[in-house]
Enzyme design. Structure first.
Site, PDB file in Angstrom:
ATOM      1  N   ARG A   1       1.144  -1.185   0.143  1.00  0.00           N
ATOM      2  CA  ARG A   1      -0.196  -0.061  -0.015  1.00  0.00           C
ATOM      3  C   ARG A   1       0.288   1.144  -0.121  1.00  0.00           C
ATOM      4  O   ARG A   1       1.139   2.384  -1.107  1.00  0.00           O
ATOM      5  CB  ARG A   1      -0.886  -0.131   1.380  1.00  0.00           C
ATOM      6  CG  ARG A   1      -2.170  -1.326   0.941  1.00  0.00           C
ATOM      7  CD  ARG A   1      -2.351  -1.537   1.994  1.00  0.00           C
ATOM      8  NE  ARG A   1      -4.238  -1.777   2.063  1.00  0.00           N
ATOM      9  CZ  ARG A   1      -5.766  -2.062   2.046  1.00  0.00           C
ATOM     10  NH1 ARG A   1      -5.107  -2.076   3.814  1.00  0.00           N
ATOM     11  NH2 ARG A   1      -5.967  -3.488   1.567  1.00  0.00           N
TER      12      ARG A   1
ATOM     13  N   GLN B   1      -9.940   1.707   1.573  1.00  0.00           N
ATOM     14  CA  GLN B   1      -8.476   3.270   2.494  1.00  0.00           C
ATOM     15  C   GLN B   1      -9.248   3.721   3.821  1.00  0.00           C
ATOM     16  O   GLN B   1      -8.935   4.361   4.711  1.00  0.00           O
ATOM     17  CB  GLN B   1      -7.471   3.797   1.760  1.00  0.00           C
ATOM     18  CG  GLN B   1      -7.100   2.465   0.652  1.00  0.00           C
ATOM     19  CD  GLN B   1      -5.938   1.305   1.392  1.00  0.00           C
ATOM     20  OE1 GLN B   1      -5.235   1.455   2.083  1.00  0.00           O
ATOM     21  NE2 GLN B   1      -5.971   0.599   0.018  1.00  0.00           N
TER      22      GLN B   1
ATOM     23  N   TYR C   1      -6.433  -0.458  -6.983  1.00  0.00           N
ATOM     24  CA  TYR C   1      -5.407  -1.982  -6.523  1.00  0.00           C
ATOM     25  C   TYR C   1      -4.985  -1.259  -4.837  1.00  0.00           C
ATOM     26  O   TYR C   1      -4.899  -0.650  -4.246  1.00  0.00           O
ATOM     27  CB  TYR C   1      -4.706  -2.926  -7.379  1.00  0.00           C
ATOM     28  CG  TYR C   1      -3.741  -2.020  -7.891  1.00  0.00           C
ATOM     29  CD1 TYR C   1      -3.033  -1.232  -7.386  1.00  0.00           C
ATOM     30  CD2 TYR C   1      -2.801  -2.759  -9.513  1.00  0.00           C
ATOM     31  CE1 TYR C   1      -1.951  -0.521  -8.119  1.00  0.00           C
ATOM     32  CE2 TYR C   1      -1.798  -1.695  -9.675  1.00  0.00           C
ATOM     33  CZ  TYR C   1      -0.919  -1.148  -9.473  1.00  0.00           C
ATOM     34  OH  TYR C   1      -0.030  -0.031  -9.960  1.00  0.00           O
ATOM     35  N   GLU C   2      -4.751  -2.839  -4.270  1.00  0.00           N
ATOM     36  CA  GLU C   2      -4.292  -3.236  -3.009  1.00  0.00           C
ATOM     37  C   GLU C   2      -5.513  -2.135  -2.030  1.00  0.00           C
ATOM     38  O   GLU C   2      -4.635  -1.223  -0.810  1.00  0.00           O
ATOM     39  CB  GLU C   2      -3.037  -2.520  -2.946  1.00  0.00           C
ATOM     40  CG  GLU C   2      -1.549  -2.406  -3.575  1.00  0.00           C
ATOM     41  CD  GLU C   2      -1.405  -4.517  -3.101  1.00  0.00           C
ATOM     42  OE1 GLU C   2      -1.544  -4.218  -2.069  1.00  0.00           O
ATOM     43  OE2 GLU C   2      -0.810  -5.028  -3.668  1.00  0.00           O
ATOM     44  N   GLY C   3      -6.832  -2.318  -2.534  1.00  0.00           N
ATOM     45  CA  GLY C   3      -7.572  -1.611  -2.005  1.00  0.00           C
ATOM     46  C   GLY C   3      -7.767  -0.582  -2.255  1.00  0.00           C
ATOM     47  O   GLY C   3      -6.861   0.311  -2.590  1.00  0.00           O
TER      48      GLY C   3
END
Ligand SMILES: Cc1cc2nc3c(=O)[nH]c(=O)nc-3n(C[C@H](O)[C@H](O)[C@H](O)COP(=O)(O)OP(=O)(O)OC[C@H]3O[C@@H](n4cnc5c(N)ncnc54)[C@H](O)[C@@H]3O)c2cc1C
Length: 590
Positions: A298, A447, A440-442
């Site tokens: 992240r 977040q 991507y990655e949340g």
């Protein structure tokens, strides 16, 4: 077309004078990471980024990764570039020394990563995922797994991937269905499908090490029943070289808006007898372990926002100096047809791009510095305090920098006018590539949920209030104007208090305003970084130190940020409190 040039002066300024390289390289084990060494590392990284990775950015975008059968061919030049990257040791600068890495601080690797992302985002994703997999295995893998996989991943001979997503399980990983069946020899057989797997298949290396989330037969429902497995493409033989082909293969790759050179694979596990997998750590703690990888990733994805912004800014600035249109308003003696950089509105756009990039860069580097201190500080209580700060900052860096990266890349197109919309100038690729970073990655929504829930609401704002107080101290003693930051801090304080008061009884209201809060935090923390930069620049200019033109540039962006960006904090606070209109709107009215 001009290639990317690493902004070494700003990177060095931020490292040495804003985020405290001296607080990191005085920690045990890093005493040799001197300023001179860091300068040399950054210069070499800059050469690779400009000379090798940047020239492949547009061609990689045009050609894309290609699938034939179950094999992926990377675009021309990528294999040679990867080899050069690995040979020069860039793949292992942060990896632990006990596995053959250089063990350098995160803070030193961070500007290098920014350079890879700015020069060629699609290329950068491969080492980023390998680094995350190394980190997870180094921290929670058994000695046996570490011995079998880490040395070759650390050298870059093998790459790593992260396999979370399934068709029905995206943001909500409790829905993961891939199944793992225990075998008598202690291994597992995995069956299931993963989608959107970055570098799930490629021809850069002889083996690929997949870290896969799956559910052991009979495990509890939800996230508490997910385990983490290592599933190599080829099972390593006793001598460590790749042996038998495992029952995992790429069945297709996606056609996407951007990052065309990065293969995004659909992976089939266990179409025959089941893919052999080795469990990482304890059963049912997979998500917790995967978070080790995701937190690092992240922060890296947040840096992608910085990287793309820098690249888009450089391209827009070059264009604005060459494109001749119109006579600038209010400029005495201006030519009838002048470079567009002289038009006030174009200057505004360029200053927006530049000041936001500098603020995001400093915030991301500061987060890396705090991360290093959180892991290596000799005092346990201090480590815990710093870890809470990192935990709070990571969703802000990820969410704010990537959302802002899109805005900056879009402004880059605007500066180019019609030619920005035409692929030829390269400005459009930056916006297309930037678009994935908020997903991507949340996603940004995830977040923001994490920030207002876990990081602020559940701890009654303890870490957030402490940070705000620390910043207020800097504002109070500031010898350069800091009114805008003081006002933004007051807004952030109010907003934080509102979350603390509202969260227990009405978490939906907080969720409705969470992205506004995330942006408010990003803009305000960024403002803090800009104030610190202005303070240092003022001092150095007065003392006749440093490069005067660079320092005057820092003062110009700090002033612009204070007058044009920080005032947005107030409107974000107001919008955040507008939860009622969100919650009151019936679904049928949407
Ligand atoms: C190019 C690319 C590369 C990728 N690489 C990888 C990879 O290497 N490994 C891997 O495992 N995955 C990867 N992914 C998957 C990626 O992480 C997911 O796409 C992402 O997490 C979002 O999940 P989703 O697509 O299912 O969207 P969804 O979860 O369906 O979300 C759709 C929308 O709903 C919102 N939403 C969903 N749940 C909530 C909630 N609880 N609160 C508020 N809003 C919510 C989201 O913010 C979003 O706006 C990649 C995806 C792409 C496109």
């Amino acid at each position: 077309m001009a290639e990317y040039v690493a902004p070494l002066k700003d990177m060095q300024f931020v490292l040495k004078h804003v985020v405290g390289l001296d607080q990191v390289n005085t920690l045990p084990g890093w005493e040799e990471v001197t300023e001179d060494l860091v300068d040399a590392i950054l210069e070499e990284a800059g050469k690779l980024a400009s000379g090798v990775l940047s020239p492949l950015n547009a061609s990689g975008d045009r050609e894309g990764a290609r699938l034939q059968g179950d094999k992926v061919t990377m675009p021309a030049g990528f294999r040679a570039a990867y080899e050069q990257y690995v040979q020069a040791g860039w793949g292992n600068i942060m990896a632990p020394t006990e596995f053959g890495g250089q063990g350098l601080p995160h803070l030193v690797a961070t500007p290098c990563e920014e350079m890879w992302g700015a020069a060629n985002l699609a290329f950068k994703l491969c080492p980023m995922l390998t680094q995350g997999a190394i980190e997870a295995l180094a921290r929670v893998g058994s000695e046996d797994l570490q011995k079998r996989f880490l040395p070759r991943m650390v050298t870059g001979e093998w790459t790593g991937t992260m396999n979370l997503t399934e068709p029905q399980a995206g943001s909500d990983l409790s829905l993961v269905r891939t199944k793992a069946t225990p075998q008598a020899d202690g291994t597992y057989r995995l069956k299931g499908q993963k989608i959107f797997i970055t570098y799930g298949e490629h021809d850069l290396t002889e083996n690929i090490v997949h870290l896969v989330l799956a559910r052991i037969e009979g495990a509890p429902e939800g996230v508490k029943g997910i385990s983490l497995f290592v599933v190599p493409k080829f099972i390593p033989k006793a001598d460590g070289t790749p042996g038998e082909r495992n029952d995992v293969k790429c069945v297709s790759i996606e056609h996407k808006l951007g990052i065309h050179a990065s293969p995004t694979a659909v992976m089939a596990y266990g179409e025959k007898q089941g893919a052999i997998g080795y469990i990482v750590g304890e059963p049912n703690r997979g998500l917790e372990y995967m978070f080790i990888m995701m937190n690092a990733a992240r922060l890296s994805v947040g840096l992608e926002g910085v990287a793309i912004s820098e690249r888009a800014y450089q391209r827009a600035l070059d264009w604005s100096r060459e494109r001749l249109q119109g006579r600038p308003v209010g400029v005495q003696g201006a030519a009838k047809t002048a470079p567009i950089v002289q038009h006030p509105d174009v200057k505004r756009m360029l200053l927006t791009m530049k000041s936001l990039t500098e603020a995001m860069r400093a915030l991301a580097y500061w987060t890396s510095a705090v991360l290093d201190r959180a892991r290596h500080h000799p005092d346990e209580a201090e480590r815990q305090r710093l870890q809470a700060v990192v935990d709070l900052l990571i969703p802000v860096v990820k969410g704010w920098s990537t959302e802002t990266g899109i805005e900056v890349a879009s402004l880059g197109i605007q500066v180019h006018g019609g030619m920005g919309f035409i692929e030829e100038t390269g400005a459009a690729q930056h916006l297309r590539d930037a678009r994935i970073t908020t997903i991507y990655e949340g996603t940004t929504g995830i977040q923001a949920n994490d920030l207002v829930g876990r990081k602020v609401g559940r701890e009654q704002g303890r870490t957030a209030f402490a940070l705000i107080e620390q910043m207020q101290g800097v504002v109070k003693d500031s010898d350069v104007p800091a009114e805008s930051l003081a006002a933004a801090l007051a807004s952030l304080r109010d907003a934080t208090q509102w979350i603390v008061d509202t969260y227990p009884a009405n978490p939906a209201a907080v969720a409705a305003g969470s992205v506004y809060y995330l942006k408010l935090a990003g803009i305000t923390f960024g403002g803090w970084m800009m104030l610190r930069s202005a303070q240092v620049a003022t001092k150095q200019l007065a003392a006749g130190e440093g490069d005067a033109s660079f320092l005057r540039g820092k003062l110009a962006t700090a002033r612009f940020y204070a007058e044009h960006i920080l005032p947005q904090a107030m409107s974000l606070t107001a919008a955040m409190r507008g939860a009622d209109s969100v919650l009151a709107a019936e679904e049928a009215l949407l």
